[in-house]
Design an enzyme around this catalytic site. Structure first.
Site, PDB file in Angstrom:
ATOM      1  N   ARG A 129     -21.707 -11.176  36.528  1.00 15.44           N
ATOM      2  CA  ARG A 129     -20.781 -12.139  35.711  1.00 15.44           C
ATOM      3  C   ARG A 129     -20.366 -12.078  34.343  1.00 15.44           C
ATOM      4  O   ARG A 129     -19.617 -12.533  33.627  1.00 15.44           O
ATOM      5  CB  ARG A 129     -21.284 -13.754  36.004  1.00 15.44           C
ATOM      6  N   GLY A 186     -32.488 -16.405  42.714  1.00 17.18           N
ATOM      7  CA  GLY A 186     -33.639 -16.165  43.964  1.00 17.18           C
ATOM      8  C   GLY A 186     -33.878 -17.430  44.598  1.00 17.18           C
ATOM      9  O   GLY A 186     -35.116 -17.657  45.232  1.00 17.18           O
ATOM     10  N   GLY A 187     -33.127 -18.432  44.293  1.00 20.53           N
ATOM     11  CA  GLY A 187     -33.503 -19.765  44.796  1.00 20.53           C
ATOM     12  C   GLY A 187     -33.758 -19.915  46.244  1.00 20.53           C
ATOM     13  O   GLY A 187     -34.228 -20.943  46.741  1.00 20.53           O
ATOM     14  N   GLU A 188     -33.157 -18.950  47.083  1.00 18.21           N
ATOM     15  CA  GLU A 188     -33.194 -18.926  48.443  1.00 18.21           C
ATOM     16  C   GLU A 188     -34.369 -18.032  48.945  1.00 18.21           C
ATOM     17  O   GLU A 188     -34.550 -17.989  50.007  1.00 18.21           O
ATOM     18  CB  GLU A 188     -32.070 -18.647  48.918  1.00 18.21           C
ATOM     19  N   ASP A 213     -27.671 -27.264  43.530  1.00 20.34           N
ATOM     20  CA  ASP A 213     -28.077 -26.480  42.156  1.00 20.34           C
ATOM     21  C   ASP A 213     -27.305 -27.220  40.953  1.00 20.34           C
ATOM     22  O   ASP A 213     -26.274 -27.585  41.104  1.00 20.34           O
ATOM     23  CB  ASP A 213     -27.480 -25.230  42.366  1.00 20.34           C
ATOM     24  N   ASN A 239     -31.494 -25.239  43.000  1.00 23.38           N
ATOM     25  CA  ASN A 239     -32.173 -26.364  43.950  1.00 23.38           C
ATOM     26  C   ASN A 239     -33.804 -26.038  44.026  1.00 23.38           C
ATOM     27  O   ASN A 239     -34.156 -25.010  44.013  1.00 23.38           O
ATOM     28  CB  ASN A 239     -31.521 -25.959  45.449  1.00 23.38           C
ATOM     29  N   ASP A 273     -29.152 -28.703  48.496  1.00 27.22           N
ATOM     30  CA  ASP A 273     -28.740 -27.287  47.866  1.00 27.22           C
ATOM     31  C   ASP A 273     -27.792 -27.599  46.837  1.00 27.22           C
ATOM     32  O   ASP A 273     -26.820 -26.900  46.441  1.00 27.22           O
ATOM     33  CB  ASP A 273     -28.302 -26.477  48.711  1.00 27.22           C
ATOM     34  N   ARG A 314     -22.653 -30.007  40.992  1.00 24.86           N
ATOM     35  CA  ARG A 314     -22.471 -29.680  42.291  1.00 24.86           C
ATOM     36  C   ARG A 314     -22.794 -31.055  43.252  1.00 24.86           C
ATOM     37  O   ARG A 314     -22.175 -31.146  44.408  1.00 24.86           O
ATOM     38  CB  ARG A 314     -23.473 -28.542  42.747  1.00 24.86           C
TER      39      ARG A 314
END
Lengths: 268, 549
Positions: free
Chosen positions: B145, B205-207, B318, B273, B316, B343
């Site tokens: 980004r 890497g929150g998932e 975030d 999250n 979720d 969110r």
């Protein structure tokens, strides 16, 4: 109509869990998928939900935003189990489709292949009660379906092209489409009624709409494109333009039409 | 860029004069001056005084994304024309916000590459291709980004969870530091933020069951100066908000760039999250500091205060949105606030010195909370947690907004956000943690086509948390927003438009179809006295300007 529905469900279950891919031989590429029991499909489902659903959706119907394709019908990048296996194993270069972890055993990849296979309906495993030939006649005559729908270049433009509808709709869904077409109308087939700043009103099928413009096709197949700033009102007509055939066709005729539509796919 | 013009520009702008006056004088110069001069910390603190440059991800340290450039204004924005385009060679979606310093534009590209181009023409100076392993663990696409810059060095995150320092003049690598182990699910996509003499950066890497953190690195050597975990360890306040050992895999990624207040010496950074995303049974408690705004000491990284938007999140939601800092009139006095459209569909105005909640309200469709209590904590609607069978909740997983930057106008005092009124079925699943594997505990499914939902650009008054106007778009957009002293809100849409709205009224001023999804925020800059505005669409970076005389 409950009889056909129940029957189809039963047949689908058999097709999904019992008769897929009678494998033989030792070479995986030649033998097809050796991991295709009900247990394997469930294991594949679990893996899919955990690793794949973020992009492909929990229902595997894809996601326009992520560019992940719908996996419940004919796949554009693979026409066989081996093809699906290879995509899962190696990914699709230049896209967000990454390969699975290198240490993931082949057996688990095959379970995933089995699950993806279970999402589409193989016509070879379905014995529908209706007659394809009779359905074809109904489509053109009593049903008058071809006045709106096109098949292989013949027919009308006021409904979806059905040349390959059997690849994307299973018999149960086709039954719903025929008997209750208002239940689920895809945005492409919404009817829009617009009035421009001059007070002229037109109605037509929603070819495409975006933030600043709308394009419709009216009943005479005229195409109209509007900047939204030139429209005083935009209204969606909730009902589908397709009539319900509940009163028009008998149960057996509906069975015939379902059989015919389900037979429509590329190889035919 | 001619530095003499760059330095004079703020003075002229302050006197109410505009850059075209300078441009006319400059057009007859025949001496080509070298582009680019080192970016000092003083320049970054005073970035709004150099509106011809866009020197960090959000334009200025307060992240308002408000530019003082006013050559393009409401009266002439409809005359914008394309000046150049740059095709990103690796096909993927571009979420980049370019940085411009003295006539050079730095563009990050998928998967983790960087290019320097002439900001007047789009022609390339150099490229840097970052070598990546084959087995990346990334949840949501190969994105990058933007960069940060200090001195003559650019700092870029990479998908293999490295921080790379690159020479701004040549593209040569100066150092390459592993921030975290990508094989454990860590990755990096966001632009770092320069704070004084440090490079501050988050982690994604929150998932994947990571433990989120915010780091500061020495810009000269790449050595870690401090690390602040977004999840407290044993014995630290807040660790008891996680049941058992769930804090170890609790997520709280810090995957978007934060903001900084030099007067308060506080860094503001959002956290993501808690993990697993949709199954909260295995991590009972509030799960601090997931879904929070953290205020960190600018020198040590020590947490000064926190504000948790969604305690024990199971949807979720975030809270990694970019914090916007401004001083606003609030109930009769000037307050230093932080504005945040979350969110979770609520907008918040928070005292950024103390973390005190001032105002908040829903700005988009939501069904999970009855509202906010006097402290800004959500009052939950019972029975809205994901189930094995699925339950319909608004907003959906993608949120009422998400990572894409909001904006703020110093002219109107309004906050602008790309918002989505959607809903989705949420499912819960039981999963064991395995390092490097997804650890989400469920997922979501739409019950309707995206075209059935409502999306819009909304302008919110931060003193009241109420919506002042909205401009409908379709379908859901993930484009950011930039505002200018020309009275304009620039943004884009998923159906491939780049457009300009009147910042005061929301009236459409101009749009152009770029033909591919816009997943990036626009930015604006000037070279040789001419203002440009740039946006990435699909795989292309487009730059627009007014017609030449």
């Amino acid at each position: 109509m409950s009889s056909i529905s129940t029957q189809i469900k039963h047949l689908l279950a058999i097709a999904t869990y019992g008769l897929l891919f009678a494998a033989s031989g030792s070479n995986a590429e030649d033998a097809g998928n050796l991991y295709n029991t009900r247990f394997d499909i469930n294991a594949g489902l679990k893996y899919f939900e955990r690793q794949c659903s973020r992009c492909h959706g929990f229902d595997a119907k894809g996601n326009d935003e992520t560019g992940a394709p719908d996996l419940t019908g004919r796949l554009s990048r693979a026409s066989s189990d081996v093809g699906i296996f290879n995509i899962i194993r190696t990914g699709v270069p230049g896209t967000a489709m990454l390969p699975v972890a290198a240490d993931l055993p082949d057996s688990q990849v095959w379970q995933l292949v089995a699950y993806i296979g279970s999402l589409s309906t193989d016509p070879a495993n379905i014995d529908l009660p209706g007659s394809v030939v009779a359905g074809s006649r109904l489509f053109a005559n009593k049903g008058d379906c071809n006045s709106c729908h096109m098949i292989d270049g013949q027919g009308g433009r006021l409904g979806p092209d059905l040349s390959r509808v059997g690849e994307r709709r299973n018999p149960e869904e086709l039954l719903t489409d025929i008997l209750d077409p208002h239940q689920e109308v895809a945005p492409r087939w919404w009817t829009m009624r617009v009035t421009d700043n001059e007070g002229v009103t037109r109605e037509g099928l929603r070819m495409n709409e975006d933030s600043f413009s709308l394009r419709i096709m009216d009943a005479e197949s005229n195409l109209w494109s509007y900047p939204k700033r030139q429209l005083a009102s935009i209204e969606r007509v909730e009902e589908s333009t397709m009539p319900s055939y509940t009163q028009t066709l008998s149960d057996s005729e509906v069975d015939d039409l379902v059989a015919y539509l389900f037979s429509l796919r590329k190889e035919n | 860029m001619n530095r003499s013009i760059a330095l004079l520009a703020p003075l002229f702008l302050g006197l109410g004069l505009t850059l075209p006056v300078l441009a006319q004088e400059d057009e007859f110069q025949t001496v080509i001056t070298p582009a680019f001069s080192p970016v000092t910390w003083e320049r970054l603190i005073n970035a709004e005084d150099e509106p011809e440059n866009w020197m960090m991800y959000s334009g200025t340290l307060d992240s308002q994304r408000y530019s003082r450039l006013d050559q393009i204004d409401k009266s002439n924005v409809a005359e914008l024309e394309m000046k150049w385009s740059y095709q990103i060679p690796v096909i993927d979606r571009a979420e980049t916000v370019p940085t411009v310093v003295d006539g050079i534009m730095f563009i990050t590209e998928a998967p983790s590459n960087l290019t320097a181009v002439d900001a007047r023409t789009g022609r390339v100076y150099w490229r840097y291709d970052h070598e990546l392993p084959d087995d990346l663990r990334i949840c949501c696409g190969r994105n990058n980004r933007g960069v940060a810059i200090l001195g003559e060095t650019l700092f870029m995150s990479t998908l293999d969870a490295h921080l790379v320092a690159i020479d701004a003049r040549t593209g040569n690598v100066l150092w390459d530091t592993e921030v975290a182990d990508y094989e454990a699910g860590y990755s990096k996509t966001a632009a770092p933020l320069i704070v004084k003499d440090k490079v501050v950066t988050g982690i994604a890497g929150g998932e994947f069951g990571i433990r989120g953190f915010i780091d500061a690195y020495d810009p000269a050597t790449g050595e870690l100066e401090w690390r602040t975990y977004a999840i407290p360890g044993p014995g630290e306040p807040g660790n008891d908000s996680w049941s058992g050992d769930s804090w170890k895999t609790g997520g709280a990624a810090t995957w978007i760039t934060g903001s900084y207040d030099p007067d308060l010496n506080l860094i503001y950074w959002g956290t993501g999250n808690p993990g697993p995303d949709w199954n909260g049974d295995v991590r009972l408690g509030d799960n601090l500091y997931s879904d929070s705004a953290l205020a960190l000491d600018g020198d040590t990284g020590e947490i000064a205060w926190h504000f948790q938007f969604t305690p024990h999140d199971v949807h979720d939601y975030d809270s990694i949105q970019v914090p916007i800092l401004a001083d606003i009139e609030y109930q009769g006095s000037t307050r230093k606030v932080m504005m945040w459209a979350n969110r979770n569909a609520f907008f918040y105005t928070i005292d950024r010195a103390t973390g005190e909640f001032l105002e908040g309200d829903a700005y988009a469709s939501q069904t999970w909370a009855q509202g906010l209590d006097p402290n800004g904590r959500p009052i939950r609607v019972p029975g809205m947690a994901p189930t094995y069978e699925g339950i319909l909740v608004s907003p959906p997983i993608v949120g009422a907004t998400n990572w894409y930057s909001p904006g703020y106008s110093q002219q109107t005092g309004l906050f602008y956000v790309t918002s989505f009124d959607g809903e989705q079925e949420f499912f819960k699943r039981d999963e064991d943690y395995e390092e490097g594997e997804r650890f989400t505990g469920g997922g979501g499914r739409y019950n309707q086509p995206m075209d059935a939902f409502h999306s819009s650009i909304r302008a919110i008054n931060p003193a009241t948390a109420q919506i002042e106007w909205e401009f409908p778009i379709m379908p859901r957009s993930s484009a950011g927003i930039t505002t200018t002293a020309g009275g304009i809100v620039f943004t884009g849409s998923a159906d491939g438009y780049f457009f300009a709205l009147d910042a005061a009224t929301g009236e459409e001023l101009w749009h152009i179809s770029l033909g591919a999804r816009v997943h990036a925020a626009p930015m604006t800059y000037a070279v040789d006295g001419k203002q440009f505005v740039t946006i990435a669409s699909g795989n292309v970076v487009y730059t627009f300007g007014l017609k030449d005389d």
